[in-house]
Write a protein that holds these residues in place. Structure first.
Motif, PDB file in Angstrom:
ATOM      1  N   GLY A 178      13.648  11.918  -2.532  1.00 54.28           N
ATOM      2  CA  GLY A 178      13.385  12.742  -1.355  1.00 54.28           C
ATOM      3  C   GLY A 178      11.984  12.541  -0.825  1.00 54.28           C
ATOM      4  O   GLY A 178      11.758  12.514   0.395  1.00 54.28           O
ATOM      5  N   LEU A 179      11.024  12.389  -1.742  1.00 55.22           N
ATOM      6  CA  LEU A 179       9.653  12.121  -1.325  1.00 55.22           C
ATOM      7  C   LEU A 179       9.579  10.798  -0.571  1.00 55.22           C
ATOM      8  O   LEU A 179       8.901  10.694   0.458  1.00 55.22           O
ATOM      9  CB  LEU A 179       8.737  12.084  -2.548  1.00 55.22           C
ATOM     10  CG  LEU A 179       7.291  11.645  -2.306  1.00 55.22           C
ATOM     11  CD1 LEU A 179       6.591  12.591  -1.346  1.00 55.22           C
ATOM     12  CD2 LEU A 179       6.528  11.553  -3.630  1.00 55.22           C
ATOM     13  N   GLY A 180      10.280   9.790  -1.061  1.00 54.09           N
ATOM     14  CA  GLY A 180      10.277   8.505  -0.369  1.00 54.09           C
ATOM     15  C   GLY A 180      10.832   8.610   1.039  1.00 54.09           C
ATOM     16  O   GLY A 180      10.276   8.043   1.986  1.00 54.09           O
ATOM     17  N   LEU A 181      11.920   9.369   1.202  1.00 51.52           N
ATOM     18  CA  LEU A 181      12.502   9.544   2.538  1.00 51.52           C
ATOM     19  C   LEU A 181      11.568  10.329   3.450  1.00 51.52           C
ATOM     20  O   LEU A 181      11.442  10.015   4.643  1.00 51.52           O
ATOM     21  CB  LEU A 181      13.852  10.243   2.430  1.00 51.52           C
ATOM     22  CG  LEU A 181      14.980   9.432   1.786  1.00 51.52           C
ATOM     23  CD1 LEU A 181      16.250  10.275   1.674  1.00 51.52           C
ATOM     24  CD2 LEU A 181      15.269   8.164   2.594  1.00 51.52           C
ATOM     25  N   PHE A 230       0.826  -1.214   0.000  1.00 53.36           N
ATOM     26  CA  PHE A 230       0.000   0.000   0.000  1.00 53.36           C
ATOM     27  C   PHE A 230       0.859   1.262   0.000  1.00 53.36           C
ATOM     28  O   PHE A 230       0.564   2.225  -0.716  1.00 53.36           O
ATOM     29  CB  PHE A 230      -0.930  -0.015   1.204  1.00 53.36           C
ATOM     30  CG  PHE A 230      -1.806   1.204   1.298  1.00 53.36           C
ATOM     31  CD1 PHE A 230      -2.855   1.376   0.403  1.00 53.36           C
ATOM     32  CD2 PHE A 230      -1.571   2.171   2.255  1.00 53.36           C
ATOM     33  CE1 PHE A 230      -3.665   2.509   0.478  1.00 53.36           C
ATOM     34  CE2 PHE A 230      -2.371   3.300   2.332  1.00 53.36           C
ATOM     35  CZ  PHE A 230      -3.429   3.472   1.446  1.00 53.36           C
ATOM     36  N   GLN A 231       1.931   1.275   0.779  1.00 59.80           N
ATOM     37  CA  GLN A 231       2.794   2.455   0.840  1.00 59.80           C
ATOM     38  C   GLN A 231       3.489   2.704  -0.499  1.00 59.80           C
ATOM     39  O   GLN A 231       3.592   3.843  -0.961  1.00 59.80           O
ATOM     40  CB  GLN A 231       3.837   2.284   1.952  1.00 59.80           C
ATOM     41  CG  GLN A 231       3.272   2.335   3.357  1.00 59.80           C
ATOM     42  CD  GLN A 231       2.749   3.711   3.722  1.00 59.80           C
ATOM     43  OE1 GLN A 231       3.196   4.724   3.189  1.00 59.80           O
ATOM     44  NE2 GLN A 231       1.793   3.756   4.630  1.00 59.80           N
ATOM     45  N   ILE A 232       3.984   1.654  -1.132  1.00 62.91           N
ATOM     46  CA  ILE A 232       4.639   1.794  -2.430  1.00 62.91           C
ATOM     47  C   ILE A 232       3.650   2.313  -3.463  1.00 62.91           C
ATOM     48  O   ILE A 232       3.961   3.212  -4.260  1.00 62.91           O
ATOM     49  CB  ILE A 232       5.246   0.451  -2.875  1.00 62.91           C
ATOM     50  CG1 ILE A 232       6.420   0.070  -1.961  1.00 62.91           C
ATOM     51  CG2 ILE A 232       5.703   0.504  -4.328  1.00 62.91           C
ATOM     52  CD1 ILE A 232       6.901  -1.353  -2.143  1.00 62.91           C
ATOM     53  N   LEU A 233       2.442   1.758  -3.458  1.00 57.03           N
ATOM     54  CA  LEU A 233       1.415   2.198  -4.392  1.00 57.03           C
ATOM     55  C   LEU A 233       1.048   3.657  -4.148  1.00 57.03           C
ATOM     56  O   LEU A 233       0.868   4.438  -5.105  1.00 57.03           O
ATOM     57  CB  LEU A 233       0.179   1.309  -4.244  1.00 57.03           C
ATOM     58  CG  LEU A 233      -0.961   1.523  -5.236  1.00 57.03           C
ATOM     59  CD1 LEU A 233      -0.505   1.243  -6.658  1.00 57.03           C
ATOM     60  CD2 LEU A 233      -2.158   0.643  -4.869  1.00 57.03           C
ATOM     61  N   THR A 234       0.971   4.068  -2.891  1.00 53.68           N
ATOM     62  CA  THR A 234       0.606   5.442  -2.558  1.00 53.68           C
ATOM     63  C   THR A 234       1.669   6.433  -3.024  1.00 53.68           C
ATOM     64  O   THR A 234       1.349   7.511  -3.541  1.00 53.68           O
ATOM     65  CB  THR A 234       0.384   5.572  -1.038  1.00 53.68           C
ATOM     66  OG1 THR A 234      -0.657   4.687  -0.635  1.00 53.68           O
ATOM     67  CG2 THR A 234       0.009   6.993  -0.663  1.00 53.68           C
ATOM     68  N   VAL A 235       2.944   6.092  -2.826  1.00 55.06           N
ATOM     69  CA  VAL A 235       4.021   6.971  -3.281  1.00 55.06           C
ATOM     70  C   VAL A 235       3.948   7.166  -4.792  1.00 55.06           C
ATOM     71  O   VAL A 235       4.034   8.290  -5.299  1.00 55.06           O
ATOM     72  CB  VAL A 235       5.397   6.397  -2.882  1.00 55.06           C
ATOM     73  CG1 VAL A 235       6.524   7.133  -3.617  1.00 55.06           C
ATOM     74  CG2 VAL A 235       5.602   6.519  -1.378  1.00 55.06           C
ATOM     75  N   ALA A 236       3.761   6.078  -5.522  1.00 54.66           N
ATOM     76  CA  ALA A 236       3.726   6.156  -6.982  1.00 54.66           C
ATOM     77  C   ALA A 236       2.526   6.965  -7.470  1.00 54.66           C
ATOM     78  O   ALA A 236       2.649   7.822  -8.354  1.00 54.66           O
ATOM     79  CB  ALA A 236       3.703   4.751  -7.572  1.00 54.66           C
ATOM     80  N   ILE A 237       1.361   6.701  -6.891  1.00 51.89           N
ATOM     81  CA  ILE A 237       0.155   7.421  -7.303  1.00 51.89           C
ATOM     82  C   ILE A 237       0.296   8.912  -7.001  1.00 51.89           C
ATOM     83  O   ILE A 237      -0.049   9.765  -7.835  1.00 51.89           O
ATOM     84  CB  ILE A 237      -1.080   6.829  -6.600  1.00 51.89           C
ATOM     85  CG1 ILE A 237      -1.451   5.486  -7.233  1.00 51.89           C
ATOM     86  CG2 ILE A 237      -2.265   7.778  -6.680  1.00 51.89           C
ATOM     87  CD1 ILE A 237      -2.609   4.791  -6.557  1.00 51.89           C
ATOM     88  N   GLY A 238       0.802   9.257  -5.807  1.00 55.97           N
ATOM     89  CA  GLY A 238       0.946  10.657  -5.437  1.00 55.97           C
ATOM     90  C   GLY A 238       1.875  11.406  -6.368  1.00 55.97           C
ATOM     91  O   GLY A 238       1.564  12.511  -6.840  1.00 55.97           O
ATOM     92  N   LEU A 245      11.942   2.947  -0.847  1.00 52.79           N
ATOM     93  CA  LEU A 245      12.212   2.058  -1.969  1.00 52.79           C
ATOM     94  C   LEU A 245      11.346   2.414  -3.168  1.00 52.79           C
ATOM     95  O   LEU A 245      11.820   2.447  -4.316  1.00 52.79           O
ATOM     96  CB  LEU A 245      11.959   0.607  -1.541  1.00 52.79           C
ATOM     97  CG  LEU A 245      12.201  -0.473  -2.608  1.00 52.79           C
ATOM     98  CD1 LEU A 245      13.637  -0.437  -3.100  1.00 52.79           C
ATOM     99  CD2 LEU A 245      11.862  -1.849  -2.039  1.00 52.79           C
ATOM    100  N   GLY A 246      10.071   2.706  -2.906  1.00 50.52           N
ATOM    101  CA  GLY A 246       9.178   3.099  -3.985  1.00 50.52           C
ATOM    102  C   GLY A 246       9.626   4.371  -4.666  1.00 50.52           C
ATOM    103  O   GLY A 246       9.560   4.495  -5.895  1.00 50.52           O
TER     104      GLY A 246
END
Length: 416
Positions: A266-269, A38-46, A172-173
Motif C-alpha cells: 500500500g505504501l508503494g501504491l 532513488f525511489q526504490i531506495l527511499t521506499v525501503a529506507i522509509g 515495485l519496491g
C-alpha cells in the motif's frame, strides 16, 4: 514538462528526429533508472526506519539529512557541473549510491553488521551528497545532447520518463520489501549500476575551460542570475514553499499502516499515485502545451495542490487517498513545467550548472526539508492535522505570492 511554443513548429518532425538521436535515448533510459533507483531506495529506507523506531520524527530526519548536503554544497556542485565533465560527475555519484544501497543489502543479509537507525541516517547523508551533485549535472546534460529546436520535446519526454519511473519503482519496491528488504535494496543498487553504464555512453560535456580560475564571485553567479529574474525567482520560490508546507510524502508510512491499514504494498501504491497523476498531465501537456496565461495557470495549479493535500489528510479511504494524491501530482507537474521551462530558456549554457544547482536546492528544500517539517509537525500534532495544516499553508502561499510577484501572475507566454 510542457513543450514551449517556440520549439513546436512541427511535433511530427521533432519526433522523427529524436528517434534517430541515440544519445538522447541513452539519456532517457538513464533518467528512468536514476529515478527508479532513488525511489526504490527511499521506499525501503522509509519503511525500515519506521519499523525500527516507530517515530514520525525519524521519518522527517531522513529527509532532513538528505537535504542538508544540498545547502552546504550548493555553490560547489554548480561550479563542478560547469567546470568538469558533467557525464563523469553523474557517474561518480551513481557509483557511490550503488555502494550505499549495497551496504543496506548486506546488512539485511546479516553480513557482519545489522541495519540500524544510525546506519540509515549516515547513508542518508551520503545519498544526499550524491544527489546534490548528480541533479544539476544531469539537468544540464540534456541541452548538450539534442539540438535547440528539439529541446522542448526532449524536456517533455525526459520528464515523462521521470514520472513513469516514479509510478512503477515505488510500487515495485513496496511489493519486493514485503518479500524481503534485501530484494528492494538489491534492485536499487542494480538500477544505479545500469544507469552508470548508460551515462558512460553519453558524449562528454564540459562548458568552462579546466584552467579557468574559480572564485567566490563565479560561484555566486547562479544566485545573482536568479535574483535578477523576478519571474524565475517567483516561480521556484512558489514551488519551494508550496511543497515545503503541503508535502506529505514523509508521512505516507504512517498513513499506510495506521490510518489506511495497508502494508508495504500500500505504501508503494501511495508513493506511486502522485507520479501517476503527473504522468497523465505530462501526456496532456505534450499535446496541449501551455501557450498563454502561464502565470494564472501556475498559481491555479498550486492552489489545486493545496486542496488535494487537504483532501488526502482528511481521507480514511484508500481509493480516495490514491485519487487525492493523483490530483496532487497532476497539479504539481504544471508548476514543474512552467518553472523548468523558464529556467532552461533564460539561462546561458555556461551558467546552467550553477543555476540548476540553486534550482535543485529549492527542489530539495521543498521535498526533503518538507519531509522534515511534516515529521516534526506530525510528532507534535499527529499525522492528519499536520497534512491538513500543510495544505492550508499552501493556499496561503498562493495568495501571498500573487501579491509579491504580480509580474509572474500576469505572465502570458512562457517564451518570448
Amino acid at each position: 514538462m510542457a513543450i514551449p511554443a517556440v520549439f513546436t513548429a512541427s511535433m511530427n518532425d521533432a519526433s522523427a528526429s529524436l528517434r534517430h538521436c541515440r544519445p538522447f535515448w541513452h539519456f532517457w533510459l538513464a533518467r528512468v533508472l536514476l529515478t527508479a533507483g532513488f525511489q526504490i531506495l527511499t521506499v525501503a529506507i522509509g519503511w525500515q526506519v519506521y519499523a525500527l523506531t516507530g517515530s514520525a520524527l525519524d521519518l522527517g530526519l531522513v529527509g532532513l539529512l538528505q537535504f542538508l548536503p544540498r545547502v552546504l554544497l550548493v555553490l560547489v556542485t554548480g561550479a563542478v557541473s560547469d567546470r568538469f565533465d558533467r557525464r563523469r560527475v553523474v557517474a561518480v555519484s551513481l557509483a557511490i549510491q550503488a555502494v550505499a544501497a549495497s551496504v543496506l543489502l548486506l546488512g539485511n543479509l546479516g553480513a557482519g553488521w545489522q541495519v540500524s537507525r544510525g546506519l540509515i541516517f549516515a547513508l542518508s547523508v551520503v545519498v544526499g551528497c550524491c544527489r546534490a551533485f548528480d541533479m544539476p549535472a544531469m539537468q544540464s546534460l540534456l541541452p548538450n545532447i539534442v539540438p535547440p529546436r528539439l529541446l522542448g520535446q526532449a524536456i517533455a519526454m525526459a520528464a515523462s520518463a521521470n514520472e513513469a519511473a516514479t509510478i512503477v519503482a515505488p510500487a515495485l519496491g513496496g511489493f519486493l520489501y514485503a518479500l524481503g528488504a534485501e530484494l528492494t535494496y538489491g534492485l536499487a543498487a542494480a538500477s544505479f549500476v545500469a544507469c552508470l553504464l548508460l551515462v558512460s555512453l553519453l558524449p562528454s560535456s564540459r562548458v568552462l575551460p579546466t584552467g579557468q580560475r574559480v572564485s567566490l564571485d563565479s560561484l555566486l553567479m547562479g544566485v545573482r542570475f536568479i535574483r535578477s529574474r523576478p519571474d524565475i525567482l517567483g516561480a521556484i520560490s512558489l514551488d519551494l514553499f508550496a511543497v515545503l508546507l503541503g508535502g506529505a510524502t514523509a508521512l505516507l508510512p504512517i498513513f499506510a499502516r495506521d490510518i489506511l491499514h495497508t502494508g508495504p504494498w500500500g505504501l508503494g501504491l501511495l508513493r506511486s499515485a502522485p507520479a501517476a497523476g503527473a504522468l497523465l498531465m505530462s501526456a496532456w501537456l505534450m499535446r496541449h502545451p501551455i501557450r498563454r496565461r502561464s502565470g494564472h495557470i501556475m498559481f491555479a495549479a498550486v492552489a489545486v495542490f493545496g486542496f488535494a493535500t487537504i483532501l488526502f489528510g482528511l481521507s480514511s479511504s484508500f481509493p480516495l487517498s490514491l485519487l487525492a494524491l493523483m490530483l496532487l501530482g497532476s497539479a504539481d507537474v504544471i508548476s514543474v513545467v512552467i518553472r523548468g521551462t523558464l529556467v532552461q530558456l533564460e539561462t546561458p549554457d555556461d551558467m546552467r550548472g550553477r543555476v540548476n544547482s540553486v534550482n535543485s536546492l529549492f527542489i530539495g528544500a521543498s521535498n526533503q526539508l518538507g519531509e522534515f517539517e511534516s515529521g516534526v509537525t506530525a510528532a507534535w500534532l499527529g499525522a492528519v492535522p499536520a497534512v491538513v495544516l500543510g495544505g492550508v499553508g499552501t493556499l496561503l502561499v498562493v495568495v501571498l505570492w500573487m501579491r509579491w510577484f504580480p509580474q509572474l501572475a500576469r505572465r502570458d507566454q512562457l517564451a518570448p
